[in-house]
Structure formats: C-alpha cells, structure tokens
Design a protein around this motif. Structure first.
Motif, mmCIF file in Angstrom:
data_model
loop_
_atom_site.group_PDB
_atom_site.id
_atom_site.type_symbol
_atom_site.label_atom_id
_atom_site.label_comp_id
_atom_site.label_asym_id
_atom_site.label_seq_id
_atom_site.Cartn_x
_atom_site.Cartn_y
_atom_site.Cartn_z
ATOM 1 N N MET A 1 0.845 -1.194 0.000
ATOM 2 C CA MET A 1 0.000 0.000 0.000
ATOM 3 C C MET A 1 0.879 1.244 0.000
ATOM 4 N N ALA A 2 0.622 2.120 -0.981
ATOM 5 C CA ALA A 2 1.423 3.335 -1.093
ATOM 6 C C ALA A 2 1.115 4.274 0.065
ATOM 7 N N GLN A 3 2.165 4.877 0.615
ATOM 8 C CA GLN A 3 1.989 5.810 1.726
ATOM 9 C C GLN A 3 1.687 7.212 1.196
ATOM 10 N N GLN A 4 0.666 7.857 1.755
ATOM 11 C CA GLN A 4 0.291 9.190 1.316
ATOM 12 C C GLN A 4 1.252 10.227 1.899
ATOM 13 N N PHE A 5 1.584 11.238 1.084
ATOM 14 C CA PHE A 5 2.429 12.330 1.567
ATOM 15 C C PHE A 5 1.614 13.220 2.498
ATOM 16 N N TYR A 6 2.264 13.707 3.566
ATOM 17 C CA TYR A 6 1.607 14.624 4.486
ATOM 18 C C TYR A 6 2.092 16.045 4.205
ATOM 19 N N VAL A 7 1.158 16.942 4.039
ATOM 20 C CA VAL A 7 1.482 18.359 3.885
ATOM 21 C C VAL A 7 0.741 19.113 4.986
ATOM 22 N N SER A 8 1.456 19.900 5.752
ATOM 23 C CA SER A 8 0.842 20.602 6.885
ATOM 24 C C SER A 8 -0.158 21.643 6.395
ATOM 25 N N PRO A 9 -1.183 21.947 7.202
ATOM 26 C CA PRO A 9 -2.138 23.006 6.817
ATOM 27 C C PRO A 9 -1.457 24.340 6.565
ATOM 28 N N GLU A 10 -0.407 24.644 7.360
ATOM 29 C CA GLU A 10 0.292 25.920 7.164
ATOM 30 C C GLU A 10 0.922 25.999 5.775
ATOM 31 N N GLN A 11 1.511 24.864 5.329
ATOM 32 C CA GLN A 11 2.149 24.857 4.013
ATOM 33 C C GLN A 11 1.113 24.962 2.895
ATOM 34 N N ILE A 12 -0.040 24.296 3.084
ATOM 35 C CA ILE A 12 -1.105 24.385 2.074
ATOM 36 C C ILE A 12 -1.586 25.830 1.922
ATOM 37 N N MET A 13 -1.828 26.503 3.046
ATOM 38 C CA MET A 13 -2.293 27.893 2.976
ATOM 39 C C MET A 13 -1.231 28.792 2.352
ATOM 40 N N LYS A 14 0.041 28.542 2.688
ATOM 41 C CA LYS A 14 1.124 29.363 2.119
ATOM 42 C C LYS A 14 1.204 29.174 0.601
ATOM 43 N N ASP A 15 1.101 27.919 0.163
ATOM 44 C CA ASP A 15 1.170 27.656 -1.279
ATOM 45 C C ASP A 15 0.003 28.326 -2.012
ATOM 46 N N ALA A 17 -1.667 30.984 -1.033
ATOM 47 C CA ALA A 17 -1.471 32.437 -0.999
ATOM 48 C C ALA A 17 -0.423 32.859 -2.031
ATOM 49 N N ASP A 18 0.676 32.111 -2.130
ATOM 50 C CA ASP A 18 1.711 32.449 -3.117
ATOM 51 C C ASP A 18 1.155 32.357 -4.528
ATOM 52 N N PHE A 19 0.337 31.329 -4.772
ATOM 53 C CA PHE A 19 -0.270 31.156 -6.102
ATOM 54 C C PHE A 19 -1.160 32.348 -6.443
ATOM 55 N N ALA A 20 -2.000 32.757 -5.519
ATOM 56 C CA ALA A 20 -2.912 33.880 -5.775
ATOM 57 C C ALA A 20 -2.136 35.182 -5.965
ATOM 58 N N ARG A 21 -1.126 35.409 -5.130
ATOM 59 C CA ARG A 21 -0.347 36.662 -5.252
ATOM 60 C C ARG A 21 0.344 36.747 -6.611
ATOM 61 N N LYS A 22 0.877 35.637 -7.111
ATOM 62 C CA LYS A 22 1.552 35.663 -8.412
ATOM 63 C C LYS A 22 0.562 36.016 -9.524
ATOM 64 N N GLY A 23 -0.644 35.470 -9.442
ATOM 65 C CA GLY A 23 -1.652 35.780 -10.453
ATOM 66 C C GLY A 23 -2.054 37.244 -10.424
ATOM 67 N N ILE A 24 -2.233 37.796 -9.225
ATOM 68 C CA ILE A 24 -2.632 39.202 -9.090
ATOM 69 C C ILE A 24 -1.503 40.129 -9.533
ATOM 70 N N ALA A 25 -0.260 39.760 -9.228
ATOM 71 C CA ALA A 25 0.876 40.628 -9.563
ATOM 72 C C ALA A 25 1.055 40.787 -11.069
ATOM 73 N N ARG A 26 0.534 39.833 -11.846
ATOM 74 C CA ARG A 26 0.639 39.961 -13.304
ATOM 75 C C ARG A 26 -0.359 40.973 -13.865
ATOM 76 N N GLY A 27 -1.363 41.353 -13.058
ATOM 77 C CA GLY A 27 -2.385 42.279 -13.523
ATOM 78 C C GLY A 27 -1.945 43.729 -13.459
ATOM 79 N N ARG A 28 -2.579 44.563 -14.274
ATOM 80 C CA ARG A 28 -2.292 45.993 -14.258
ATOM 81 C C ARG A 28 -3.069 46.658 -13.126
ATOM 82 N N SER A 29 -2.541 47.762 -12.638
ATOM 83 C CA SER A 29 -3.014 48.317 -11.377
ATOM 84 C C SER A 29 -4.321 49.095 -11.508
ATOM 85 N N VAL A 30 -4.966 49.247 -10.364
ATOM 86 C CA VAL A 30 -6.179 50.050 -10.223
ATOM 87 C C VAL A 30 -5.984 50.978 -9.030
#
Length: 243
Positions: A1-15, A17-30
C-alpha cells in the motif's frame, strides 16, 4: 500500500497564498481615491469593453484586479445581492460594508475549501454625503478585509502605487487634481523600471469612472456612478500639465 504524503495546513495555505499573489501581480493596477466631489476609480486598461471598474448600486462602485472571469462573476453576484436587498428592505439598506462582508465570506470560503483560490483583489467603495463619510474597502484573495483611509492602489507593483498615493493624497482636492495623482501613481512602476517612454500611459489606455457625491442635486438621479470619456480625461490631465 502506497503511503500518502503529508502536507501541513500551514504549508497548504502558504502555497495557495503564493499562487494567488503571483496571479494578481501579473495584472495591471487600479487606483481608488476620494476627492471633494466624490470618489474616482482609475484603472490601467487598454480594453474598451472588458471593464475592471463597475457599478454595483446607487452609491456603490466596484474595482478589481486579477483574473477577469473570476472578478466579473463576483461583480455580478454583488449586483444580484444589492438588488435583492434593496427590493426586500430599502435602497438605503444596501451599503458597501454589507457587500464587502458578503465578498469576504465568499473569498474566504473558496480560499480554505476549494483546490484553487480566486486570483483577485477587490475594492468596494461607497460615496458619502461628505468626504469624511466615504468608504473604501479592500478585499484580498483570502477574504481579508480592510477599511482604507481615502485612497487605495491594487494590482502589480501595488507597493509603489500605494506609496505614490500616500505622498500626494490629501482631502479637499477636485477631480482634475485627483485624476493627476491617480495617473502619476499608476505610472510609478513604469518610472521605476525606466519603461515610461517606451510604453506611455495615457487617456487611451485608462478606464476612469466616478461616484458623484451630490448626484441627486446635479443630475436628478440616485445613481452616482458615471464613466468618463477619454476626451474628458485628456482635458483634465492637460489642464494640470500632465499631457
């Protein structure tokens, strides 16, 4: 049986947030800023039809940066919320604070429960009877909400835009002066990168709207939102020596 990887809740939220910030940073300002006669909403937007600024209700406006399909769905949901509340109770019961709270809950739920967060940042603004009664609420991708004092810059290089506004803004200015401050702030990232000459920012690639303070006396309507044509924007900037 394959063992599932554990990712902490803190790391999930950080990832996320980083994903959303990168998408917003590509946009032009308001930029959103309060002035003596109302609230100005100014966006760098070369498209004449895909708006980043819109009307929600009588005294309430909306501005956004990030993915168009995501913030447009939120804008439409906000219009439906305002219409239903205004019809069920009273038009005066529809407020920017109530709408911002609804947006905050929606953004927060998607950020924590869905696989992909919204790549958007929103401004919900309400013009008051006096400048001190204006409200500018800023909402980020995770549902955080802030009440901004008089001005707001969002999108790519937002720190530069916000700093330029902080240096210039003061209460009591007229629309032409406020528009000059907004354009100078939107140009700040270009100036810092040395790209202002090669890629100038002018009336043709600006989207500008205002929420007028005394709209009932001036235009005899309860709808405060009004878009400005490029010729009007150019005239105001020229009067202040910016074009």
């Amino acid at each position: 049986m394959a063992q599932q990887f554990y990712v902490s809740p803190e790391q999930i939220m950080k990832d996320r947030a980083d994903f959303a910030r990168k998408g917003i940073a590509r946009g032009r300002s308001v930029v959103v800023l309060s002035f003596a006669g109302g609230i100005a909403l100014v966006a760098e937007n070369p498209s004449p039809t895909l708006h980043k600024i819109g009307e929600i209700y009588d005294r309430i406006g909306f501005a956004a940066v990030g993915k168009y399909n995501e913030f447009e769905s939120l804008r439409q949901a906000g219009v439906r919320y305002a219409d239903v509340r205004g019809y069920s109770y009273d038009r005066a019961d529809v407020t920017a604070r109530g709408l911002a709270s609804v947006y905050s809950q929606s953004l927060g739920s998607v950020f924590t429960a869905e696989q992909k967060p919204f790549e958007v940042e929103l401004a919900v603004v309400e013009v008051g009877l006096t400048q001190s009664a204006d409200h500018i609420f800023r909402l980020t991708f995770d549902g955080s909400i802030a009440d901004e004092p008089g001005y707001l810059g969002m999108g790519g290089e937002a720190d530069l835009v916000q700093q330029r506004l902080a240096d210039a803004w003061h209460p009591g200015a007229d629309l032409a002066v406020a528009l000059t401050w907004a354009v100078d702030a939107l140009r700040a990232p270009r100036a810092a990168a040395g790209a202002e000459t090669a890629d100038p920012l002018g009336p043709a690639n600006l989207e500008v709207a205002v929420l007028e303070r005394k709209v009932r006396e001036v235009r005899g309507t309860h709808r405060a939102f009004r878009r400005l044509a490029a010729a009007d924007v150019e005239g105001m900037l020229s009067a202040n020596g910016r074009e």
